[in-house]
Design a protein around this motif. Structure first.
Motif, short mmCIF file in Angstrom:
data_model
loop_
_atom_site.label_atom_id
_atom_site.label_comp_id
_atom_site.label_asym_id
_atom_site.label_seq_id
_atom_site.Cartn_x
_atom_site.Cartn_y
_atom_site.Cartn_z
N PRO A 7 -6.92 -11.96 -2.28
CA PRO A 7 -7.33 -12.17 -1.62
C PRO A 7 -9.06 -11.58 -2.41
N LEU A 8 -8.03 -10.30 -1.53
CA LEU A 8 -9.37 -9.16 -1.19
C LEU A 8 -9.82 -8.43 -2.93
N ASN A 14 -15.60 -10.60 -7.18
CA ASN A 14 -16.83 -11.58 -7.17
C ASN A 14 -18.04 -10.63 -6.69
N ARG A 15 -17.75 -10.16 -5.46
CA ARG A 15 -18.77 -9.31 -4.97
C ARG A 15 -19.46 -8.40 -6.32
N SER A 16 -18.34 -7.91 -6.93
CA SER A 16 -19.35 -7.18 -8.33
C SER A 16 -20.15 -8.07 -9.45
N TRP A 203 0.47 -2.39 -1.54
CA TRP A 203 -0.23 -3.44 -2.21
C TRP A 203 0.14 -2.50 -3.90
N ALA A 204 0.08 -1.35 -3.87
CA ALA A 204 0.23 -0.69 -4.91
C ALA A 204 1.76 -1.22 -6.14
N GLU A 205 2.15 -1.38 -4.86
CA GLU A 205 3.66 -2.43 -5.18
C GLU A 205 3.46 -3.84 -5.63
N LEU A 218 -11.24 -2.92 -2.16
CA LEU A 218 -11.38 -2.61 -0.55
C LEU A 218 -11.96 -1.93 0.26
N ALA A 219 -12.69 -1.55 -0.01
CA ALA A 219 -14.09 -1.51 0.38
C ALA A 219 -15.29 -2.53 -0.44
#
Length: 223
Positions: A7-8, A14-16, A203-205, A218-219
């Protein structure tokens, strides 16, 4: 339990303005071979650049960097490590440089530390390349302990500059970590930083993405 990254990633996409735009913004780490093949002089130059950029406009520091390269003998670590106090005093009188004694003296100190790492590991780049990404916070801590002026975000920022995969605790990254209940306040302690690292490793995994990209996504995911 760490929140799922999907979801992140969707929110950041979407924001980009879409997947292609997001991909164009993401940093890409260097390979271990590229890191190991980079000369120690370039690592000392980039480390010093990061130190001098702290608290100053980057463009100002960057514009003066050719003068720094000349003053510090191309940042050859062995040569810089042999500079005398009188040599450093002369640099403090050099108007083409940023005349900050603590930072100028840190270059010599860091050159000495870099020479030791290079001798021990067959090159500073080999040491950086061989450090496991799953313990990137451990590398931050070694840099802060054994090198001068590399505490806080300076160590991680230096690693990002040279291409070593790492996340960086910028304001937006910290805000997103708090938003997603990874931590409840800015992670300043060793325990809190390792807690954050565990989340990034998970998260990397989950995604197969490098830490530097996870950090930026994330930012960008913040509401």
């Amino acid at each position: 339990m760490v929140v799922r990254f999907g979801p992140l990633l969707e929110r950041a996409t979407n924001r980009s303005g879409g997947h292609r735009n997001l991909q164009a913004r993401l940093p890409r780490p260097k390979s271990a071979a590229d890191l190991a093949g980079t000369g120690d002089d370039r690592y000392l130059s980039m480390m010093s650049l990061r130190i001098f950029r702290a608290g100053l406009k980057h463009a100002l520091v960057d514009s003066k960097w050719p003068a720094f390269e000349e003053a510090f003998h191309g940042f050859a670590p062995k040569r810089v490590a042999m500079m005398s106090d009188e040599d450093l005093d002369e640099l403090m009188a050099n108007r083409t440089l940023i005349r900050h004694w603590t930072k100028i003296s840190a270059v010599r100190s860091n050159a000495t530390s870099m020479v030791a790492k290079s001798v021990e590991h067959g090159g500073f780049g080999s040491w950086i390349a061989g450090w496991p990404g799953s313990d990137i916070v451990g590398l931050w801590m070694v840099l802060a302990k054994e090198f001068r002026q590399l505490g806080g975000n300076s160590g991680p920022s230096f690693l990002r500059m040279v291409g070593k995969d790492t996340f960086v605790l910028t304001g937006d990254v910290v805000g997103a970590l708090i938003d997603n209940n990874v931590v409840t306040r800015p992670p300043t302690s060793k325990v809190a930083k390792r807690q954050v690292a565990a989340a990034f490793n998970a998260w990397a995994e989950e995604t197969g993405l490098p830490l530097c990209q996870l950090s930026m996504i994330l930012a960008l995911s913040r509401e």
